[in-house]
Motif scaffolding. Structure first.
Motif, mmCIF file in Angstrom:
data_model
loop_
_atom_site.group_PDB
_atom_site.id
_atom_site.type_symbol
_atom_site.label_atom_id
_atom_site.label_comp_id
_atom_site.label_asym_id
_atom_site.label_seq_id
_atom_site.Cartn_x
_atom_site.Cartn_y
_atom_site.Cartn_z
ATOM 1 N N ARG A 1 69.510 16.631 32.280
ATOM 2 C CA ARG A 1 70.077 17.882 31.776
ATOM 3 C C ARG A 1 69.044 18.969 31.536
ATOM 4 N NH1 ARG A 1 75.493 17.275 29.096
ATOM 5 N NH2 ARG A 1 76.208 15.256 29.814
ATOM 6 N N ILE A 2 67.775 18.652 31.689
ATOM 7 C CA ILE A 2 66.714 19.637 31.470
ATOM 8 C C ILE A 2 65.652 19.469 32.564
ATOM 9 C CG2 ILE A 2 64.914 20.463 29.902
ATOM 10 C CD1 ILE A 2 66.492 19.151 27.613
ATOM 11 N N ILE A 3 65.335 20.539 33.256
ATOM 12 C CA ILE A 3 64.244 20.524 34.242
ATOM 13 C C ILE A 3 63.436 21.797 34.081
ATOM 14 C CG2 ILE A 3 65.374 19.034 35.932
ATOM 15 C CD1 ILE A 3 66.039 21.520 37.543
ATOM 16 N N ALA A 4 62.245 21.792 34.658
ATOM 17 C CA ALA A 4 61.378 22.968 34.563
ATOM 18 C C ALA A 4 60.488 23.067 35.783
ATOM 19 C CB ALA A 4 60.531 22.894 33.295
ATOM 20 N N GLN B 1 73.683 24.683 36.514
ATOM 21 C CA GLN B 1 73.974 23.671 35.500
ATOM 22 C C GLN B 1 75.287 22.999 35.872
ATOM 23 O OE1 GLN B 1 73.716 27.010 33.915
ATOM 24 N NE2 GLN B 1 71.533 26.840 33.680
ATOM 25 N N GLU B 2 75.341 21.700 35.635
ATOM 26 C CA GLU B 2 76.507 20.884 35.924
ATOM 27 C C GLU B 2 76.899 20.994 37.399
ATOM 28 O OE1 GLU B 2 80.655 19.539 33.819
ATOM 29 O OE2 GLU B 2 79.973 21.573 33.483
ATOM 30 N N HIS B 3 75.978 20.621 38.279
ATOM 31 C CA HIS B 3 76.266 20.721 39.708
ATOM 32 C C HIS B 3 77.090 19.560 40.254
ATOM 33 C CE1 HIS B 3 73.134 17.770 40.354
ATOM 34 N NE2 HIS B 3 72.162 18.600 40.013
ATOM 35 N N TRP B 4 77.281 18.493 39.505
ATOM 36 C CA TRP B 4 78.154 17.363 39.838
ATOM 37 C C TRP B 4 77.691 16.548 41.031
ATOM 38 C CZ3 TRP B 4 84.017 18.681 39.113
ATOM 39 C CH2 TRP B 4 84.239 19.084 37.803
ATOM 40 N N LEU B 5 76.441 16.677 41.445
ATOM 41 C CA LEU B 5 75.924 15.873 42.551
ATOM 42 C C LEU B 5 75.297 14.594 42.018
ATOM 43 C CD1 LEU B 5 74.150 18.661 44.632
ATOM 44 C CD2 LEU B 5 76.393 17.627 45.065
ATOM 45 N N TRP B 6 75.406 13.523 42.781
ATOM 46 C CA TRP B 6 74.730 12.270 42.480
ATOM 47 C C TRP B 6 73.407 12.264 43.222
ATOM 48 C CZ3 TRP B 6 76.768 9.882 38.514
ATOM 49 C CH2 TRP B 6 78.128 10.005 38.263
ATOM 50 N N THR B 7 72.481 11.401 42.850
ATOM 51 C CA THR B 7 71.153 11.372 43.460
ATOM 52 C C THR B 7 71.222 11.239 44.979
ATOM 53 O OG1 THR B 7 70.195 10.469 41.435
ATOM 54 C CG2 THR B 7 68.929 10.190 43.448
ATOM 55 N N PHE B 8 72.117 10.410 45.496
ATOM 56 C CA PHE B 8 72.210 10.238 46.946
ATOM 57 C C PHE B 8 72.811 11.457 47.647
ATOM 58 C CE2 PHE B 8 76.147 8.403 45.316
ATOM 59 C CZ PHE B 8 77.114 8.941 46.155
ATOM 60 N N PRO C 1 70.608 4.937 38.945
ATOM 61 C CA PRO C 1 71.256 5.332 40.194
ATOM 62 C C PRO C 1 72.490 4.486 40.534
ATOM 63 C CG PRO C 1 68.899 5.127 40.487
ATOM 64 C CD PRO C 1 69.221 4.570 39.130
ATOM 65 N N ILE C 2 73.469 5.139 41.146
ATOM 66 C CA ILE C 2 74.646 4.438 41.631
ATOM 67 C C ILE C 2 74.667 4.537 43.147
ATOM 68 C CG2 ILE C 2 75.971 4.954 39.543
ATOM 69 C CD1 ILE C 2 77.541 6.998 41.263
ATOM 70 N N SER C 3 75.390 3.658 43.781
ATOM 71 C CA SER C 3 75.526 3.741 45.236
ATOM 72 C C SER C 3 76.756 4.584 45.556
ATOM 73 C CB SER C 3 75.671 2.349 45.847
ATOM 74 O OG SER C 3 76.970 1.845 45.583
ATOM 75 N N ASN C 4 76.860 5.003 46.796
ATOM 76 C CA ASN C 4 78.020 5.807 47.179
ATOM 77 C C ASN C 4 79.305 4.984 47.194
ATOM 78 O OD1 ASN C 4 77.313 4.341 49.413
ATOM 79 N ND2 ASN C 4 77.451 6.048 50.835
ATOM 80 N N PHE C 5 79.226 3.678 46.986
ATOM 81 C CA PHE C 5 80.418 2.841 46.907
ATOM 82 C C PHE C 5 81.007 2.841 45.501
ATOM 83 C CE2 PHE C 5 77.964 0.996 50.400
ATOM 84 C CZ PHE C 5 78.887 1.174 51.417
ATOM 85 N N GLN C 6 80.253 3.311 44.521
ATOM 86 C CA GLN C 6 80.704 3.346 43.125
ATOM 87 C C GLN C 6 81.020 4.762 42.672
ATOM 88 O OE1 GLN C 6 76.934 1.735 41.792
ATOM 89 N NE2 GLN C 6 78.005 -0.038 40.935
ATOM 90 N N ILE C 7 81.225 5.665 43.566
ATOM 91 C CA ILE C 7 81.236 7.089 43.264
ATOM 92 C C ILE C 7 82.464 7.558 42.470
ATOM 93 C CG2 ILE C 7 82.217 7.698 45.503
ATOM 94 C CD1 ILE C 7 80.469 10.196 45.422
ATOM 95 N N PRO C 8 82.287 7.787 41.170
ATOM 96 C CA PRO C 8 83.321 8.502 40.417
ATOM 97 C C PRO C 8 83.053 9.999 40.571
ATOM 98 C CG PRO C 8 81.610 7.779 38.941
ATOM 99 C CD PRO C 8 81.230 7.288 40.313
ATOM 100 N N ARG C 9 83.830 10.816 39.932
ATOM 101 C CA ARG C 9 83.583 12.253 39.970
ATOM 102 C C ARG C 9 82.221 12.530 39.353
ATOM 103 N NH1 ARG C 9 86.510 16.497 36.197
ATOM 104 N NH2 ARG C 9 84.549 16.295 35.155
ATOM 105 N N GLY C 10 81.474 13.459 39.921
ATOM 106 C CA GLY C 10 80.142 13.778 39.427
ATOM 107 C C GLY C 10 80.147 14.335 38.014
ATOM 108 N N ARG C 11 78.978 14.266 37.386
ATOM 109 C CA ARG C 11 78.818 14.786 36.026
ATOM 110 C C ARG C 11 77.467 15.461 35.913
ATOM 111 N NH1 ARG C 11 79.382 9.424 32.572
ATOM 112 N NH2 ARG C 11 79.944 8.260 34.399
ATOM 113 N N GLY C 12 77.412 16.450 35.054
ATOM 114 C CA GLY C 12 76.139 17.069 34.706
ATOM 115 C C GLY C 12 75.287 17.437 35.900
ATOM 116 N N GLY C 13 74.000 17.311 35.711
ATOM 117 C CA GLY C 13 73.039 17.649 36.758
ATOM 118 C C GLY C 13 72.596 19.096 36.676
ATOM 119 N N VAL C 14 71.309 19.324 36.915
ATOM 120 C CA VAL C 14 70.743 20.670 36.889
ATOM 121 C C VAL C 14 69.845 20.875 38.100
ATOM 122 C CG1 VAL C 14 70.864 21.074 34.400
ATOM 123 C CG2 VAL C 14 68.928 19.839 35.332
ATOM 124 N N ALA C 15 69.678 22.122 38.494
ATOM 125 C CA ALA C 15 68.812 22.443 39.627
ATOM 126 C C ALA C 15 68.249 23.846 39.462
ATOM 127 C CB ALA C 15 69.583 22.349 40.939
#
Length: 110
Positions: free
Chosen positions: A82-85, A17-24, A48-62
């Motif tokens: 925030r929810i996957i299965a 939970q909260e892995h802070w990775l962006w889609t790219f 989606p954001i590009s790697n040129f707009q990269i702020p600090r990551g947020r949330g994310g689940v895996a």
């Protein structure tokens, strides 16, 4: 990453939970935890954001599992950033594993 590598050697399923990775950056998990498959979503999954707009990551689940079990695992499309299965098929039944990250803004619970 060393801790995740250690966990992957001892446990069949790992929920993050909260892995802070962006889609790219999602392939980061594949590169650094070999032998594990994953189902992950990032904060920007719907916008989606590009790697040129990269702020600090947020949330994310895996959810991670050994590649040897991949034929028994089905990624479920329900959920959001925030929810996957996943569905794990065993001999007699299927089991649904849900990973959720639901932070609170209540300061008395932190």
């Amino acid at each position: 990453m060393k801790f995740l590598e250690h966990l992957s050697q001892k446990h069949a399923f790992i929920c993050l939970q909260e892995h802070w990775l962006w889609t790219f950056e999602k392939d980061y998990i594949d590169k650094h935890i070999p032998g594990m498959m994953n189902h992950s979503r990032c904060h920007d999954v719907n916008d989606p954001i590009s790697n040129f707009q990269i702020p600090r990551g947020r949330g994310g689940v895996a959810i991670l599992w050994p590649s040897s079990l991949d034929s028994h695992v089905k990624k479920l499309e329900d959920g959001n950033e925030r929810i996957i299965a996943i569905e794990i098929q065993t001999r007699n039944k299927a089991t649904c594993l849900v990973n959720a990250y639901m932070p609170t803004k209540n300061p008395t619970l932190t």
